[in-house]
Design a protein around this motif. Structure first.
Motif, PDB file in Angstrom:
ATOM      1  N   SER A  57       0.830  -1.209   0.000  1.00  0.00           N
ATOM      2  CA  SER A  57       0.000   0.000   0.000  1.00  0.00           C
ATOM      3  C   SER A  57       0.863   1.258   0.000  1.00  0.00           C
ATOM      4  O   SER A  57       2.059   1.213   0.311  1.00  0.00           O
ATOM      5  N   GLY A  58       0.202   2.371  -0.313  1.00  0.00           N
ATOM      6  CA  GLY A  58       0.874   3.666  -0.268  1.00  0.00           C
ATOM      7  C   GLY A  58       1.108   4.129   1.159  1.00  0.00           C
ATOM      8  O   GLY A  58       2.044   4.882   1.434  1.00  0.00           O
ATOM      9  N   THR A  59       0.264   3.692   2.052  1.00  0.00           N
ATOM     10  CA  THR A  59       0.515   3.982   3.463  1.00  0.00           C
ATOM     11  C   THR A  59       1.846   3.351   3.871  1.00  0.00           C
ATOM     12  O   THR A  59       2.669   3.977   4.547  1.00  0.00           O
ATOM     13  N   ASN A  62       4.901   5.254   2.270  1.00  0.00           N
ATOM     14  CA  ASN A  62       5.132   6.519   2.984  1.00  0.00           C
ATOM     15  C   ASN A  62       5.730   6.272   4.356  1.00  0.00           C
ATOM     16  O   ASN A  62       6.690   6.932   4.767  1.00  0.00           O
ATOM     17  N   HIS A  83      -1.711  13.388   3.641  1.00  0.00           N
ATOM     18  CA  HIS A  83      -2.178  12.002   3.786  1.00  0.00           C
ATOM     19  C   HIS A  83      -1.379  11.266   4.865  1.00  0.00           C
ATOM     20  O   HIS A  83      -1.939  10.530   5.678  1.00  0.00           O
ATOM     21  N   GLU A  88      -3.477   8.244   7.719  1.00  0.00           N
ATOM     22  CA  GLU A  88      -2.704   7.005   7.852  1.00  0.00           C
ATOM     23  C   GLU A  88      -2.703   6.466   9.285  1.00  0.00           C
ATOM     24  O   GLU A  88      -1.727   5.855   9.752  1.00  0.00           O
ATOM     25  N   GLU A 135       2.973  16.417  -0.851  1.00  0.00           N
ATOM     26  CA  GLU A 135       2.030  15.511  -1.524  1.00  0.00           C
ATOM     27  C   GLU A 135       1.638  16.154  -2.850  1.00  0.00           C
ATOM     28  O   GLU A 135       1.189  17.299  -2.867  1.00  0.00           O
ATOM     29  N   ASN A 139      -4.419  15.355  -2.310  1.00  0.00           N
ATOM     30  CA  ASN A 139      -5.750  14.768  -2.219  1.00  0.00           C
ATOM     31  C   ASN A 139      -6.764  15.741  -1.620  1.00  0.00           C
ATOM     32  O   ASN A 139      -7.740  16.146  -2.262  1.00  0.00           O
ATOM     33  N   ASP A 168       5.072  12.238  -1.475  1.00  0.00           N
ATOM     34  CA  ASP A 168       3.940  11.323  -1.604  1.00  0.00           C
ATOM     35  C   ASP A 168       3.325  11.591  -2.977  1.00  0.00           C
ATOM     36  O   ASP A 168       2.510  12.496  -3.136  1.00  0.00           O
ATOM     37  N   ALA A 170       1.338   9.652  -4.719  1.00  0.00           N
ATOM     38  CA  ALA A 170       0.299   8.644  -4.963  1.00  0.00           C
ATOM     39  C   ALA A 170      -0.312   8.849  -6.344  1.00  0.00           C
ATOM     40  O   ALA A 170      -0.552   7.891  -7.080  1.00  0.00           O
ATOM     41  N   ARG A 171      -0.551  10.129  -6.684  1.00  0.00           N
ATOM     42  CA  ARG A 171      -1.146  10.454  -7.988  1.00  0.00           C
ATOM     43  C   ARG A 171      -0.210  11.322  -8.818  1.00  0.00           C
ATOM     44  O   ARG A 171      -0.663  12.187  -9.577  1.00  0.00           O
ATOM     45  N   CYS A 196       1.524   5.301  -6.278  1.00  0.00           N
ATOM     46  CA  CYS A 196       0.511   4.254  -6.102  1.00  0.00           C
ATOM     47  C   CYS A 196       0.148   3.636  -7.459  1.00  0.00           C
ATOM     48  O   CYS A 196      -0.109   4.351  -8.419  1.00  0.00           O
ATOM     49  N   SER A 198      -2.405   1.435  -7.426  1.00  0.00           N
ATOM     50  CA  SER A 198      -3.788   1.001  -7.194  1.00  0.00           C
ATOM     51  C   SER A 198      -4.789   2.145  -7.268  1.00  0.00           C
ATOM     52  O   SER A 198      -5.953   1.974  -6.956  1.00  0.00           O
ATOM     53  N   LYS A 199      -4.337   3.321  -7.694  1.00  0.00           N
ATOM     54  CA  LYS A 199      -5.271   4.441  -7.869  1.00  0.00           C
ATOM     55  C   LYS A 199      -5.636   4.509  -9.347  1.00  0.00           C
ATOM     56  O   LYS A 199      -6.057   3.521  -9.905  1.00  0.00           O
TER      57      LYS A 199
HETATM   58  C1  LIG Z   1      -4.262   6.708  -1.485  1.00  0.00           C
HETATM   59  C2  LIG Z   1      -3.178   7.565  -1.032  1.00  0.00           C
HETATM   60  C3  LIG Z   1      -2.068   7.033  -0.375  1.00  0.00           C
HETATM   61  C4  LIG Z   1      -1.903   5.556  -0.064  1.00  0.00           C
HETATM   62  O1  LIG Z   1      -3.031   4.928   0.300  1.00  0.00           O
HETATM   63  P1  LIG Z   1      -3.167   3.344   0.471  1.00  0.00           P
HETATM   64  O2  LIG Z   1      -4.630   3.181   0.523  1.00  0.00           O
HETATM   65  O3  LIG Z   1      -2.475   3.009   1.733  1.00  0.00           O
HETATM   66  O4  LIG Z   1      -2.523   2.687  -0.708  1.00  0.00           O
HETATM   67  C5  LIG Z   1      -1.066   7.889  -0.014  1.00  0.00           C
HETATM   68  N1  LIG Z   1      -1.138   9.197  -0.274  1.00  0.00           N
HETATM   69  C6  LIG Z   1      -2.181   9.751  -0.913  1.00  0.00           C
HETATM   70  C7  LIG Z   1      -2.171  11.195  -1.220  1.00  0.00           C
HETATM   71  C8  LIG Z   1      -3.244   8.953  -1.293  1.00  0.00           C
HETATM   72  O5  LIG Z   1      -4.284   9.507  -1.913  1.00  0.00           O
END
Ligand SMILES: *Cc1c(COP(=O)(O)O)cnc(C)c1O
Length: 339
Positions: A57-59, A62, A83, A88, A135, A139, A168, A170-171, A196, A198-199
């Motif tokens: 996971s991204g959590t 990070n 995030h 988290e 980030e 988000n 971070d 993620a996107r 990430c 998975s996004k």
């Molecule tokens: C989704 C996300 C993550 C990681 O999330 P996981 O659900 O743990 O994979 C990290 N940072 C941001 C900004 C996110 O949107």
């Protein structure tokens, strides 16, 4: 069902599943999984970093990074809605015993000067500032993006004060398809980067942590300690490779569809305001004519699902499984709700 709750809701396509089924695998804890190794090498190459680590996971990416860049009792500087802090589960404190210095900043974006003025002096009363985290896209800022130059300035402050800097991302690719910039230009400003899969990229699971060889070697140990070392993870890594090969450029469509939603929302009488739409996230506030609960209930009657972000506040996220046809249906429903 039309699902605008998050870009994590995508399901692997037939082609992605085929790539997964046909993956060569081995035990990745022994370093034996060729598909995981291939994904890590591919990502490192794309971002111009020496090495990468595949995590569930991204959590985890990070928090592994934070654990390596800090020592217990240190402090990390980030936005108050970052995030890593806000979403988290208190992991910074729980896993690394580190405190946070939370900055304000328009739409989740922090500034070099503000960071610099919050670096603690060398004083035994104060925690040691050791890490800055940004980030991009942000988000909770409505998918807001940093100007590249402001990241250069943040990197310079970190460099001048010997602070580590983590992105971070993620996107990150939602940002890059808009600006046309290269992932390498961004990655070189940071000691570590998380992206990430998975996004919007559409993989079912997985994130990558990138950095120097020495950093990733340590990250492998921390990932193990955090319970994130996986065995025949090549089945998942194959989805990640497929995502990086096929699903980056199309993120532009997600951003464009989000912009359409933002534009329509701005014109509706029951909408108070919409945060500027820069990528695939649309955050908006409702006037006092309708509560977010009633609004989301009405959307649900059209089988459209979204999440509240707070009082009178709602978030839409576009993604791989959100089509033009769905966009048209959402637009129809939004107009109806106003009537
Ligand atoms: C989704 C996300 C993550 C990681 O999330 P996981 O659900 O743990 O994979 C990290 N940072 C941001 C900004 C996110 O949107």
């Amino acid at each position: 069902m039309i699902d605008l709750r998050s870009d994590t809701v995508t399901r692997p396509s037939k082609e992605m599943l085929e790539a997964m089924f046909s993956a060569q695998v081995g035990d990745d804890v022994f370093g034996d999984d060729p598909t995981v190794n291939a994904l890590e090498e591919k990502a490192a190459g794309m971002l111009g970093k020496e090495a990468a680590l595949f995590c569930p996971s991204g959590t985890m990416t990070n928090q592994v990074a934070i654990n390596i860049h800090t020592r217990p009792g240190d402090e990390v500087i980030c936005h108050k809605y970052a995030h890593i802090y806000y979403y988290e589960g208190g992991a910074i404190m729980r896993n690394s015993g580190v405190s946070v210095c939370l900055l304000e900043g328009d739409r989740g974006l922090i500034k070099a000067a503000d960071i610099e003025s919050h670096i603690n002096p060398d004083d035994i009363h104060r925690p040691v500032t050791s890490l800055v985290e940004v980030e991009n896209s942000m988000n909770k800022g409505g998918g807001s993006c940093y100007e590249y130059q402001s990241l250069v300035e943040i990197a310079r402050v970190c460099n001048n004060h010997q602070l580590k800097c983590h992105l971070d991302g993620a996107r990150l690719f939602n940002v890059l398809v808009e600006t046309g910039e290269s992932p390498k230009e961004y990655a070189k400003l940071f000691d570590s980067v998380s992206i990430c899969l998975s996004k919007g990229l559409g993989a079912p699971i997985g994130s990558l942590l990138l950095g120097s060889k020495a950093f990733v070697k340590r990250a492998r140990r921390v990932r193990k300690a955090f319970g994130g070392a996986m065995r025949q993870a090549g089945y998942l890594a194959a989805a990640g490779i497929y995502a990086l090969d096929h699903n980056i450029q199309r993120l532009k469509q997600d951003n464009d569809r989000a912009r359409c939603l933002g534009k329509l929302l701005s014109s509706l009488p029951y909408i108070e305001n919409v945060l500027p739409v820069e990528t695939n996230i649309v955050i908006f506030n409702l006037t006092n004519k309708i509560t977010e609960k009633d609004f989301l209930g009405k959307l649900k009657d059209h089988d459209i699902h979204a999440l509240p972000l707070g009082p009178q506040s709602v978030r839409f996220v576009t993604h791989l499984d959100f089509t033009d046809e769905m966009l048209a249906n959402v637009e129809k429903a939004l107009k109806k709700i106003g009537k």
